[in-house]
Structures are given as structure tokens and as C-alpha cells.
Design a protein around this motif. Structure first.
Motif, PDB file in Angstrom:
ATOM      1  N   LEU A 193       0.833  -1.205   0.000  1.00 30.45           N
ATOM      2  CA  LEU A 193       0.000   0.000   0.000  1.00 30.45           C
ATOM      3  C   LEU A 193       0.873   1.263   0.000  1.00 30.45           C
ATOM      4  N   LEU A 194       1.930   1.255   0.805  1.00 28.49           N
ATOM      5  CA  LEU A 194       2.830   2.419   0.869  1.00 28.49           C
ATOM      6  C   LEU A 194       3.425   2.703  -0.502  1.00 28.49           C
ATOM      7  N   THR A 195       3.891   1.659  -1.148  1.00 26.48           N
ATOM      8  CA  THR A 195       4.563   1.837  -2.438  1.00 26.48           C
ATOM      9  C   THR A 195       3.573   2.280  -3.513  1.00 26.48           C
ATOM     10  N   GLU A 196       2.408   1.643  -3.530  1.00 25.50           N
ATOM     11  CA  GLU A 196       1.453   1.985  -4.592  1.00 25.50           C
ATOM     12  C   GLU A 196       0.819   3.358  -4.367  1.00 25.50           C
ATOM     13  N   ALA A 197       0.569   3.703  -3.118  1.00 23.95           N
ATOM     14  CA  ALA A 197       0.022   5.040  -2.833  1.00 23.95           C
ATOM     15  C   ALA A 197       1.084   6.094  -3.157  1.00 23.95           C
ATOM     16  N   GLY A 198       2.315   5.796  -2.801  1.00 21.19           N
ATOM     17  CA  GLY A 198       3.414   6.726  -3.092  1.00 21.19           C
ATOM     18  C   GLY A 198       3.536   6.989  -4.581  1.00 21.19           C
ATOM     19  N   ALA A 199       3.341   5.938  -5.355  1.00 20.00           N
ATOM     20  CA  ALA A 199       3.515   6.052  -6.812  1.00 20.00           C
ATOM     21  C   ALA A 199       2.498   6.978  -7.472  1.00 20.00           C
ATOM     22  N   THR A 200       1.400   7.302  -6.782  1.00 14.89           N
ATOM     23  CA  THR A 200       0.437   8.246  -7.361  1.00 14.89           C
ATOM     24  C   THR A 200       1.022   9.658  -7.411  1.00 14.89           C
ATOM     25  N   GLN A 201       2.092   9.856  -6.641  1.00 18.39           N
ATOM     26  CA  GLN A 201       2.745  11.168  -6.504  1.00 18.39           C
ATOM     27  C   GLN A 201       1.853  12.185  -5.796  1.00 18.39           C
ATOM     28  N   LYS A 202       0.810  11.697  -5.143  1.00 14.34           N
ATOM     29  CA  LYS A 202      -0.045  12.588  -4.336  1.00 14.34           C
ATOM     30  C   LYS A 202       0.568  12.710  -2.948  1.00 14.34           C
ATOM     31  N   PRO A 203       0.291  13.816  -2.240  1.00 11.76           N
ATOM     32  CA  PRO A 203       0.746  13.876  -0.851  1.00 11.76           C
ATOM     33  C   PRO A 203       0.139  12.721  -0.043  1.00 11.76           C
ATOM     34  N   ILE A 204       0.942  12.172   0.866  1.00 12.89           N
ATOM     35  CA  ILE A 204       0.495  11.042   1.684  1.00 12.89           C
ATOM     36  C   ILE A 204       0.581  11.426   3.158  1.00 12.89           C
ATOM     37  N   LEU A 205      -0.523  11.239   3.874  1.00 11.17           N
ATOM     38  CA  LEU A 205      -0.516  11.427   5.325  1.00 11.17           C
ATOM     39  C   LEU A 205      -0.294  10.048   5.937  1.00 11.17           C
ATOM     40  N   LEU A 206       0.873   9.871   6.533  1.00 14.03           N
ATOM     41  CA  LEU A 206       1.239   8.555   7.069  1.00 14.03           C
ATOM     42  C   LEU A 206       1.125   8.573   8.592  1.00 14.03           C
ATOM     43  N   LYS A 207       0.161   7.816   9.103  1.00 13.28           N
ATOM     44  CA  LYS A 207      -0.056   7.796  10.549  1.00 13.28           C
ATOM     45  C   LYS A 207       0.812   6.729  11.207  1.00 13.28           C
TER      46      LYS A 207
END
Ligand code: PEP
Ligand code: MN
Length: 338
Positions: A193-207
Motif C-alpha cells: 500500500l505504501l509503495t502503490e500510494a506513493g507512486a500516485t505522486q499525491k501527498p500522503i498522510l502517514l499515521k
């Protein structure tokens, strides 16, 4: 290791260093600062002859990175990362307020919450459409329907939205509504999930997981930044301790600590940290005083009717009162925009 380039280094000289690194199968990550460019070398650095590289034109020096996390560390990048989202800036000398309901329930509820956030001076709307619930029998969120309601609330107020994505299969649809993708505490180490969400290049809020160390949080963030996406906002949301009065224990020391170890912005979620509405105001102010880059707060137009986390959700009146305390303190602390 990091290759620090001289401030006079040319584009060609930088390119030449990158080529040399990639020639031996390592990865080069270029970070252009105000004054200097730094090339981070990730992967097998054994094959790189330090002395040869040190002699390259434009190279100032080569510094080993001592931590297991690289790209997110302040050794790698000294300047704080600032992420612009709508009217808000997360990071640097800014303080952003993210607020909204735990979960999206109805159009009326989420629009009322969004309007209250906007009027009070908050900059980002939160609201869960996909909910990570401990019990499979609890309300799981409205899914795509919830995203549509967030779109409506965002359009009505102009506020950008942060909402959680639980499953890599939902990334596309969530990303079409969200300005920021949230990865929740329970998924902090879901590496796919981290890698695929990161790949969107959108800002990520990581809790931060309630059972993770700060180093584990950094390693999780590293997965995202490794995709070329540096727009990661870290969030302290309480950890599990032996104290039963609160849902979790807010680790406020994580805020200044993370600021010394990483260039990424760090915010606090006092709602999930405490589970208690009456603790939101003091801990939001404590976050600001501790140097945090923002807070994420649960607010509900009628907390007693909330389908999720009602007891930790503040009322609209309480949000207004809190914002009236945040503003002068932020100004006193010299935060930009206050
Ligand atoms: C949330 O912010 O909606 C949430 C579920 O928080 P956490 O992942 O920190 O429990
Ligand atoms: Mn919640």
C-alpha cells in the motif's frame, strides 16, 4: 552515502555523477536545495569507489548516512520539506489545521462539518469513507458513496480533502477525490500500500502505528519517498501504554524528536491519541508549542449521533473556540500566515 555537490556545480557535472552511480547498479536520488544539490546513493554502494567519485568535477564531499533510513533523514536533506495543499502549507514554519468527522455519514453531516472547518479557519477537511474498524460488525464507511459526499463538501467550501485508503485496489478511486491520501495507523507497515500510494505522486498522510517505533515510522515513509514522492506528512496519533484513562498515550516528544531526525512535516492527531473530546484543546495547543506542523482533529455537528468516534469528536462550537486559541499562539510563535 550522499554526494554533496559544490554550489557552483553545473547540470552536466551533476549528471555525470548520477551516471557513474547508476553504472554500478545503485540508485541516485537528486535533491536540489536552495544552495546545494545533494545526490543520495541508495542500494549497493560497495561498488562505488569513493575516492574516484570525490575527484569528480563539482563534487564537494561524500558523506556516509549513518541511519537505516536515508531519503527521509535530515542527514540526507537538511532543509525542511514544505508541502502545499490548497491554502495550506505543511512543514517549515507553518501550522495547518485539518478537521472533519471521523467518518462521512450523510451529505448534511459532512457539509455542515466542512463549513464549520472553513469558517473557523481550518485549511483541510478530513473524513473517512473507508474505515479501518476493529470489529467487522462496526460501521465500515460509505465507500465510493462517501467519496462523492466529500467531493460535494469540498466543492461547497473549497477545502481540499484528506481521506484514508485501506486497500491498494481502491487507490485510484480514492485519489480522484482526495488531495491527500491517508494511510492509517493499522496500515503503516502495509508495504504494498505504501509503495502503490506513493507512486500516485499525491501527498500522503502517514499515521504512526500505535505500536511502532519512530524508526519504524521512518522506514515506512522511506517506502513512499523511494517511489520519488517526497510529499509525506507524518502523524503522531498516540501509542499503546499501560494507561487506561486515554485511548492511547500521545507521545508529544515524538514531535521535536522527529523534527531533528527528518525533514518531513510532523502533525498530531489528538483525537485518536486520547479518545476524549475534553483533551483535544490542550493537546492541540501543546502540539503547536512543541513545534508540530499541524493537527488533525475530529469534529462532528452532533457528536452524540456519530457512527464512529463520537466521544472524541469535538463540537462545532468547540472547534471555533479552539481555533481562536490557536491563532494568537501561532502568531506569538512566529508561524507564517497567522
Ligand atoms: C482516522 O484518522 O480516521 C483513523 C482511523 O486513525 P488511525 O489510523 O490513527 O487509527
Ligand atoms: Mn476516528
Amino acid at each position: 552515502m550522499m554526494v554533496v555537490m559544490k554550489n557552483t556545480a553545473t547540470e552536466d557535472q551533476i549528471k555525470h555523477v548520477i551516471e557513474k552511480i547508476e553504472e554500478v547498479g545503485a540508485k541516485a536520488h537528486l535533491s536540489k536545495g536552495k544552495y546545494k544539490s545533494v545526490i543520495g546513493v541508495i542500494g549497493d554502494t560497495q561498488q562505488i569507489d569513493r575516492e574516484v567519485l570525490e575527484g569528480f568535477l563539482g563534487v564537494e564531499n561524500i558523506v556516509p548516512i549513518s541511519k537505516p533510513y536515508k531519503l527521509v533523514s535530515s542527514e540526507f536533506k537538511a532543509e525542511p520539506t514544505e508541502i502545499k495543499i490548497g491554502d495550506a502549507i505543511l512543514g517549515g514554519n507553518h501550522f495547518a489545521v485539518i478537521a472533519g468527522p471521523c467518518s462521512v455519514e450523510t451529505e448534511e453531516q459532512v457539509v455542515a462539518a466542512a463549513k464549520a472547518v472553513k469558517e473557523a479557519g481550518g485549511q483541510i477537511l478530513r473524513g473517512g469513507a473507508y474505515k479501518p474498524r476493529t470489529s467487522p460488525y462496526s460501521f465500515q464507511g460509505l465507500g465510493v458513496e462517501g467519496l462523492k459526499l466529500l467531493d460535494i463538501a469540498s466543492k461547497e467550501t473549497g477545502l481540499p480533502v484528506v481521506t484514508e485508503v485501506l486497500d491498494p485496489r481502491d487507490i485510484e478511486v480514492v485519489a480522484s477525490s482526495a488531495a491527500i491520501l491517508q494511510i492509517g495507523a493499522r496500515n503503516m507497515q502495509n508495504f504494498t500500500l505504501l509503495t502503490e500510494a506513493g507512486a500516485t505522486q499525491k501527498p500522503i498522510l502517514l499515521k504512526k502505528s500505535f505500536s511502532a517505533t519512530i524508526e519504524e515510522l521512518f522506514m515506512a515513509a522511506e517506502y513512499i519517498v523511494k517511489t520519488g514522492n517526497e510529499k509525506v506528512i507524518l502523524c503522531e496519533r498516540g501509542i499503546r501504554t499501560f494507561e487506561p484513562y486515554t485511548r492511547n498515550t500521545l507521545d508529544i516528544s515524538a514531535v521535536p524528536l522527529i523534527k531533528t531526525l527528518s525533514h518531513l512535516p510532523i502533525i498530531v492527531d489528538p483525537s485518536h491519541a486520547t479518545g476524549k473530546r475534553e483533551l483535544i484543546e490542550p493537546l492541540s495547543l501543546a502540539t503547536l508549542a512543541a513545534g508540530g506542523h499541524g493537527v488533525m482533529i475530529e469534529v462532528h455537528p452532533a457528536p452524540e449521533e456519530a457512527l464512529c468516534d463520537g466521544s472524541q469528536s469535538i463540537t462545532i462550537t468547540q472547534l471555533k473556540e479552539l481555533m481562536e486559541k490557536i491563532k494568537p499562539l501561532a502568531k506569538f510563535l512566529g508561524k507564517q500566515g497567522y
